[in-house]
Design an enzyme around this catalytic site. Sequence first.
Site, PDB file in Angstrom:
ATOM      1  N   LYS A  18     -10.262  -7.774  23.785  1.00 44.12           N
ATOM      2  CA  LYS A  18      -8.879  -8.128  24.120  1.00 44.12           C
ATOM      3  C   LYS A  18      -8.151  -6.966  24.803  1.00 44.12           C
ATOM      4  O   LYS A  18      -7.582  -7.118  25.876  1.00 44.12           O
ATOM      5  CB  LYS A  18      -8.089  -8.530  22.850  1.00 44.12           C
ATOM      6  CG  LYS A  18      -8.688  -9.719  22.107  1.00 44.12           C
ATOM      7  CD  LYS A  18      -7.863 -10.110  20.890  1.00 44.12           C
ATOM      8  CE  LYS A  18      -7.897  -9.105  19.751  1.00 44.12           C
ATOM      9  NZ  LYS A  18      -9.209  -8.962  19.101  1.00 44.12           N
ATOM     10  N   ARG A  94      -1.801 -14.939  14.991  1.00 43.28           N
ATOM     11  CA  ARG A  94      -3.130 -14.953  14.377  1.00 43.28           C
ATOM     12  C   ARG A  94      -3.232 -15.951  13.240  1.00 43.28           C
ATOM     13  O   ARG A  94      -4.255 -16.019  12.570  1.00 43.28           O
ATOM     14  CB  ARG A  94      -3.450 -13.585  13.799  1.00 43.28           C
ATOM     15  CG  ARG A  94      -4.267 -12.747  14.750  1.00 43.28           C
ATOM     16  CD  ARG A  94      -4.667 -11.471  14.084  1.00 43.28           C
ATOM     17  NE  ARG A  94      -4.412 -10.429  15.024  1.00 43.28           N
ATOM     18  CZ  ARG A  94      -5.306  -9.534  15.392  1.00 43.28           C
ATOM     19  NH1 ARG A  94      -6.481  -9.513  14.856  1.00 43.28           N
ATOM     20  NH2 ARG A  94      -5.002  -8.633  16.283  1.00 43.28           N
ATOM     21  N   ARG A 129     -16.675   2.288  19.373  1.00 44.52           N
ATOM     22  CA  ARG A 129     -15.401   2.405  20.101  1.00 44.52           C
ATOM     23  C   ARG A 129     -14.751   3.764  19.865  1.00 44.52           C
ATOM     24  O   ARG A 129     -14.733   4.293  18.764  1.00 44.52           O
ATOM     25  CB  ARG A 129     -14.420   1.319  19.670  1.00 44.52           C
ATOM     26  CG  ARG A 129     -13.001   1.616  20.204  1.00 44.52           C
ATOM     27  CD  ARG A 129     -12.051   0.471  20.111  1.00 44.52           C
ATOM     28  NE  ARG A 129     -12.074  -0.161  18.823  1.00 44.52           N
ATOM     29  CZ  ARG A 129     -11.559  -1.352  18.584  1.00 44.52           C
ATOM     30  NH1 ARG A 129     -11.000  -2.033  19.555  1.00 44.52           N
ATOM     31  NH2 ARG A 129     -11.615  -1.859  17.374  1.00 44.52           N
ATOM     32  N   ARG A 169     -12.683  -7.760   8.664  1.00 42.14           N
ATOM     33  CA  ARG A 169     -11.798  -8.208   9.753  1.00 42.14           C
ATOM     34  C   ARG A 169     -12.327  -9.499  10.385  1.00 42.14           C
ATOM     35  O   ARG A 169     -11.552 -10.389  10.749  1.00 42.14           O
ATOM     36  CB  ARG A 169     -11.658  -7.104  10.812  1.00 42.14           C
ATOM     37  CG  ARG A 169     -10.744  -5.973  10.353  1.00 42.14           C
ATOM     38  CD  ARG A 169     -10.999  -4.664  11.092  1.00 42.14           C
ATOM     39  NE  ARG A 169     -10.773  -4.735  12.517  1.00 42.14           N
ATOM     40  CZ  ARG A 169     -11.213  -3.838  13.397  1.00 42.14           C
ATOM     41  NH1 ARG A 169     -11.911  -2.780  12.972  1.00 42.14           N
ATOM     42  NH2 ARG A 169     -10.957  -3.978  14.665  1.00 42.14           N
TER      43      ARG A 169
HETATM   44  P1  AP5 Z   1     -11.557  -3.697  22.690  1.00 35.64           P
HETATM   45  O1  AP5 Z   1     -11.112  -4.113  24.050  1.00 35.64           O
HETATM   46  O2  AP5 Z   1     -10.929  -2.521  22.055  1.00 35.64           O
HETATM   47  O3  AP5 Z   1     -11.533  -4.987  21.714  1.00 35.64           O
HETATM   48  P2  AP5 Z   1     -10.317  -5.727  20.993  1.00 35.64           P
HETATM   49  O4  AP5 Z   1     -10.629  -7.183  21.036  1.00 35.64           O
HETATM   50  O5  AP5 Z   1      -9.018  -5.273  21.540  1.00 35.64           O
HETATM   51  O6  AP5 Z   1     -10.578  -5.210  19.520  1.00 35.64           O
HETATM   52  P3  AP5 Z   1      -9.635  -4.786  18.320  1.00 35.64           P
HETATM   53  O7  AP5 Z   1     -10.535  -4.166  17.336  1.00 35.64           O
HETATM   54  O8  AP5 Z   1      -8.482  -3.994  18.810  1.00 35.64           O
HETATM   55  O9  AP5 Z   1      -9.160  -6.156  17.779  1.00 35.64           O
HETATM   56  P4  AP5 Z   1      -8.643  -6.408  16.350  1.00 35.64           P
HETATM   57  O10 AP5 Z   1      -8.126  -7.782  16.509  1.00 35.64           O
HETATM   58  O11 AP5 Z   1      -9.620  -6.204  15.277  1.00 35.64           O
HETATM   59  O12 AP5 Z   1      -7.595  -5.227  16.135  1.00 35.64           O
HETATM   60  P5  AP5 Z   1      -6.026  -5.143  16.274  1.00 35.64           P
HETATM   61  O13 AP5 Z   1      -5.692  -3.768  16.664  1.00 35.64           O
HETATM   62  O14 AP5 Z   1      -5.498  -6.249  17.082  1.00 35.64           O
HETATM   63  O15 AP5 Z   1     -13.143  -3.484  22.762  1.00 35.64           O
HETATM   64  C1  AP5 Z   1     -13.873  -3.030  21.654  1.00 35.64           C
HETATM   65  C2  AP5 Z   1     -14.987  -2.061  22.101  1.00 35.64           C
HETATM   66  O16 AP5 Z   1     -15.942  -2.758  22.900  1.00 35.64           O
HETATM   67  C3  AP5 Z   1     -14.489  -0.904  22.977  1.00 35.64           C
HETATM   68  O17 AP5 Z   1     -15.205   0.252  22.668  1.00 35.64           O
HETATM   69  C4  AP5 Z   1     -14.772  -1.358  24.413  1.00 35.64           C
HETATM   70  O18 AP5 Z   1     -15.001  -0.269  25.271  1.00 35.64           O
HETATM   71  C5  AP5 Z   1     -16.023  -2.201  24.227  1.00 35.64           C
HETATM   72  N1  AP5 Z   1     -16.076  -3.343  25.142  1.00 35.64           N
HETATM   73  C6  AP5 Z   1     -15.058  -4.166  25.515  1.00 35.64           C
HETATM   74  N2  AP5 Z   1     -15.490  -5.122  26.364  1.00 35.64           N
HETATM   75  C7  AP5 Z   1     -16.820  -4.903  26.526  1.00 35.64           C
HETATM   76  C8  AP5 Z   1     -17.846  -5.559  27.284  1.00 35.64           C
HETATM   77  N3  AP5 Z   1     -17.570  -6.652  28.032  1.00 35.64           N
HETATM   78  N4  AP5 Z   1     -19.111  -5.069  27.205  1.00 35.64           N
HETATM   79  C9  AP5 Z   1     -19.400  -3.974  26.435  1.00 35.64           C
HETATM   80  N5  AP5 Z   1     -18.483  -3.303  25.706  1.00 35.64           N
HETATM   81  C10 AP5 Z   1     -17.200  -3.771  25.748  1.00 35.64           C
HETATM   82  O19 AP5 Z   1      -5.582  -5.368  14.745  1.00 35.64           O
HETATM   83  C11 AP5 Z   1      -5.877  -4.417  13.755  1.00 35.64           C
HETATM   84  C12 AP5 Z   1      -5.330  -4.858  12.407  1.00 35.64           C
HETATM   85  O20 AP5 Z   1      -3.905  -5.017  12.501  1.00 35.64           O
HETATM   86  C13 AP5 Z   1      -5.811  -6.240  11.907  1.00 35.64           C
HETATM   87  O21 AP5 Z   1      -7.034  -6.110  11.210  1.00 35.64           O
HETATM   88  C14 AP5 Z   1      -4.651  -6.659  11.010  1.00 35.64           C
HETATM   89  O22 AP5 Z   1      -4.731  -6.011   9.757  1.00 35.64           O
HETATM   90  C15 AP5 Z   1      -3.446  -6.119  11.743  1.00 35.64           C
HETATM   91  N6  AP5 Z   1      -2.882  -7.123  12.657  1.00 35.64           N
HETATM   92  C16 AP5 Z   1      -2.982  -7.154  14.017  1.00 35.64           C
HETATM   93  N7  AP5 Z   1      -2.367  -8.253  14.524  1.00 35.64           N
HETATM   94  C17 AP5 Z   1      -1.861  -8.922  13.443  1.00 35.64           C
HETATM   95  C18 AP5 Z   1      -1.142 -10.153  13.312  1.00 35.64           C
HETATM   96  N8  AP5 Z   1      -0.806 -10.927  14.358  1.00 35.64           N
HETATM   97  N9  AP5 Z   1      -0.794 -10.545  12.059  1.00 35.64           N
HETATM   98  C19 AP5 Z   1      -1.115  -9.797  10.968  1.00 35.64           C
HETATM   99  N10 AP5 Z   1      -1.809  -8.632  11.040  1.00 35.64           N
HETATM  100  C20 AP5 Z   1      -2.185  -8.210  12.267  1.00 35.64           C
END
Ligand code: AP5
Length: 222
Positions: A18, A94, A129, A169
């Site tokens: 994402k 979410r 990552r 997660r």
């Molecule tokens: P990356 O682009 O960083 O992936 P991402 O989908 O953004 O992953 P996140 O881990 O940030 O998502 P998440 O939903 O778990 O975390 P968030 O911060 O939103 O890519 C990942 C890796 O893969 C990178 O190293 C990249 O280089 C590599 N990559 C990317 N594309 C690739 C490809 N095509 N090929 C190869 N490699 C690739 O949330 C964190 C926490 O916050 C949650 O657990 C929750 O506790 C809380 N939270 C967040 N939103 C909410 C909400 N709406 N409500 C309640 N709690 C929430």
Amino acid sequence: VKAGPLKVMIAGAPASGKGTQCELIKTKYGLVHISAGDLLRAEIAAGTENGKRAKEFMEKGQLVPDEIVVTMVKERLLQPDAQEKGWLLDGYPRSYSQAMALETLGIRPDIFILLDVPDEILVERVVGRRLDPVTGKIYHLKYSPTENEEIASRLTQRFDDTEEKVKLRLQTHYQNVESLLSIYEDVIVKVKGDALVDDVFAEIDKQLTSSLDKKTEMVASA
Ligand code: AP5
């Protein structure tokens, strides 16, 4: 009459790409990127009460309670820049209740992108990552190495990026994502996320362009 700016939601499992795709979308379409995870990490870094509470849930891989998240995202979304340029909501809503909070305000996306990546790939992506604290750019030890040694030497890792935590997660993600599908049924586009970054973006780009064209046509025929 002009068609309003594009409104996009992007969802997918942890590490489905994402954040990586949002950077590319933002550059091409000029939308305001609003990441729920980034907003929460900013609260943690600022040491606020909400940040402290949020961290307890993030460490367990659970959703942060609505009373923290809903207002935080809503306030950002309603700021003038997002209203003028259009928005790209990353990782929000979410859950059913978060989606309903937006519905109540009459906030709906033109398109809901759902990145689809098999679980075994997700774990490897999370563990490898790394983040550049200076630019905020996302890297991966194997798939997206840094441009130079200087960046490599300052990379950091997120506190919830361990194999054990990503499994929690993932569970949380699968428990909640179903309930969104019915709400956004008419605008959902599934995109295969286990391809090269540029190929995933090419597909998203195609979908966004078609969504923009549709908006323009609707205004023209009104
Ligand atoms: P990356 O682009 O960083 O992936 P991402 O989908 O953004 O992953 P996140 O881990 O940030 O998502 P998440 O939903 O778990 O975390 P968030 O911060 O939103 O890519 C990942 C890796 O893969 C990178 O190293 C990249 O280089 C590599 N990559 C990317 N594309 C690739 C490809 N095509 N090929 C190869 N490699 C690739 O949330 C964190 C926490 O916050 C949650 O657990 C929750 O506790 C809380 N939270 C967040 N939103 C909410 C909400 N709406 N409500 C309640 N709690 C929430």
